[in-house]
Design a protein around this motif. Structure first.
Motif, short mmCIF file in Angstrom:
data_model
loop_
_atom_site.label_atom_id
_atom_site.label_comp_id
_atom_site.label_asym_id
_atom_site.label_seq_id
_atom_site.Cartn_x
_atom_site.Cartn_y
_atom_site.Cartn_z
N GLU A 16 24.62 17.02 -84.82
CA GLU A 16 24.53 16.49 -83.45
C GLU A 16 24.81 14.98 -83.45
O GLU A 16 25.54 14.47 -82.59
CB GLU A 16 23.13 16.78 -82.90
N LEU A 17 24.24 14.30 -84.42
CA LEU A 17 24.45 12.85 -84.56
C LEU A 17 25.93 12.54 -84.75
O LEU A 17 26.49 11.65 -84.09
CB LEU A 17 23.63 12.35 -85.75
N SER A 54 27.88 13.33 -81.48
CA SER A 54 27.58 12.41 -80.38
C SER A 54 28.21 11.04 -80.58
O SER A 54 28.57 10.36 -79.63
CB SER A 54 26.07 12.22 -80.22
N THR A 55 28.29 10.61 -81.83
CA THR A 55 28.76 9.24 -82.09
C THR A 55 30.22 9.20 -82.56
O THR A 55 30.77 8.12 -82.70
CB THR A 55 27.91 8.58 -83.19
N MET A 61 25.81 2.18 -80.11
CA MET A 61 25.69 3.63 -79.94
C MET A 61 25.15 4.27 -81.23
O MET A 61 24.30 5.15 -81.19
CB MET A 61 27.07 4.23 -79.59
N ILE A 95 21.39 3.73 -81.37
CA ILE A 95 20.62 4.59 -80.45
C ILE A 95 20.51 6.01 -81.00
O ILE A 95 19.42 6.58 -81.08
CB ILE A 95 21.29 4.59 -79.04
N TYR A 96 21.64 6.58 -81.41
CA TYR A 96 21.62 7.96 -81.90
C TYR A 96 20.94 8.07 -83.27
O TYR A 96 20.34 9.09 -83.59
CB TYR A 96 23.03 8.54 -81.93
N LYS A 119 17.25 8.19 -82.67
CA LYS A 119 16.87 9.52 -82.18
C LYS A 119 16.81 10.51 -83.35
O LYS A 119 15.85 11.27 -83.50
CB LYS A 119 17.92 9.98 -81.14
N ALA A 120 17.82 10.45 -84.21
CA ALA A 120 17.88 11.38 -85.35
C ALA A 120 16.71 11.14 -86.31
O ALA A 120 16.11 12.09 -86.82
CB ALA A 120 19.21 11.19 -86.10
#
Lengths: 178, 194
Positions: free
Chosen positions: A28-29, A32-33, A121, A124-125, A128-129
């Motif tokens: 997902e990381l 997303s990035t 970015m 931020i991700y 979250k991870a």
């Protein structure tokens, strides 16, 4: 991402379930990035799982160097009185960058990304991870599997045989003098 | 030790410790040359311009599949020079076994002792000790003149009666045997503490 106050563990076991969950977080990381590669390794430099395309990147060496690099900067933080360590490391290259941060005391997350991807970015991700992985690890510690099942005398005997078969015979590389 | 159940991997960390120029990197280089290339990773070396170890050398070895698991041994060397104390502390973190590479030359005994004391101090900082971590002693450079006898080395360095191996690392003598002994020692210890 502050360092945990507890001492590092000398033994750690990661269940298949936790491994799969962490792999999903990395996927997902990466998606997303648009990062090239996200690697989760332990603080001793053992790569655990990754997402993305390592292509020619040697993950074992990269993880060992990441761990050494991170540990060195933690000592630098200590020397200047930054007791919690640095929040992340950012290595900027001509075309590619590396973002590196800790996950608790025992693990590290590193992200390789192109110059076109914004550092903000990634931060931020990555944050979250780290939170998601920390939660998975906390849960996993309560479900430790037993290793006694296979780490026995037979295992050591078989390992000894495999060891002997892995090396050239003594002096096999010596050239015969003419 | 790190066990990754999904990948069926057991990762163990072995550190080659000892005074500067005792032959730690030479041990790793010989292992790298002699092992089946399909079972090893890259030999990562972080050296100064003078070819001395600056931070660490690293080599990962695998021995195939055993009882469904893949044991992997991560070998590290430390920089022996006195002024790299901080690097040595960092590399000892999470160590499962230690090879202490002693220089057999008579005039290097003080350096051997200093390094051994430094090791003990660093282990204590990690919440461990020379009595709790498996380790072996390699008496290196046995081919040189003016060396201490094995009895002298035993008396001064081997106060805990750990396994000892005589070696000439530049020729490979004793190098593989040393690795085998520490792996056996580490695996036996893992069984004890599980």
């Amino acid at each position: 991402m502050a360092l945990a106050k507890n001492a590092p563990k000398s033994q750690f076991m990661l269940s298949t379930e936790a491994f799969n969950e962490i792999s999903d977080v990395l996927k997902e990381l990466e998606a997303s990035t648009r990062a090239e590669l996200a690697v989760f390794c332990d603080a001793n430099g053992v790569p655990i799982t990754h997402a993305g395309k390592p292509r020619a990147i040697d993950l074992t060496s990269l993880s060992a160097l990441n761990a050494g690099n991170y540990a060195a900067t933690r000592e630098m933080a200590r020397l200047i009185g930054e007791s919690q360590g640095f929040k992340f490391l950012f290595l900027e290259g001509e075309n590619k960058n590396i973002y590196l941060c800790n996950v608790g005391y025992d693990f590290l997350l590193s992200i390789v990304f192109a110059k076109t991807v914004a550092l903000g970015m990634i931060r931020i991700y990555a944050n979250k991870a780290v939170k998601q992985i920390s939660g998975i690890l906390e849960k996993a510690q309560k479900q430790e599997q037993m290793a006694e099942e296979f780490l026995d005398v037979e295992f050591n005997t078989l390992l000894g045989k495999a060891f002997d078969a892995s090396f050239r015979k003594p002096n096999s590389s010596t050239k015969t003098e003419s | 030790m790190f066990i990754n159940w999904a990948q069926k991997e057991i990762n163990l960390k072995i550190v080659y410790y000892g005074p500067g120029l005792s032959g730690k990197t030479t041990n790793l280089e010989y292992i790298y040359q002699q092992i089946d290339p399909s079972l090893r990773g890259e030999l990562v070396t972080l050296k100064t311009r003078e070819e001395r170890t600056l931070y660490f050398d690293f080599l990962q070895l695998e021995f195939g599949r055993i009882k469904g698991m893949h044991p992997k041994f991560n070998l590290y060397t430390i920089p022996g020079q006195v002024y790299y104390a901080q690097s040595r502390r960092i590399i000892l973190r999470g160590v499962d076994g230690i090879v202490f590479v002693a220089d057999s030359q008579r005039d290097r005994m003080i350096e051997n002792l200093d390094s051994l004391l430094d090791l003990e101090e660093n282990l204590i900082n990690e919440g461990k000790s020379l009595e709790s971590v498996p380790w072996v002693l390699q008496y290196n450079k046995r081919d040189l003149p003016h060396i201490s006898t094995v009895e002298e080395l035993d008396r001064k360095l081997n106060f805990l009666r750990v396994p000892t191996i005589e070696a000439v690392a530049v020729r490979g003598t004793g190098v593989i045997e040393t690795l085998k002994r520490i792996i056996q020692h580490v695996m036996a210890h893992v069984q004890e503490v599980m």
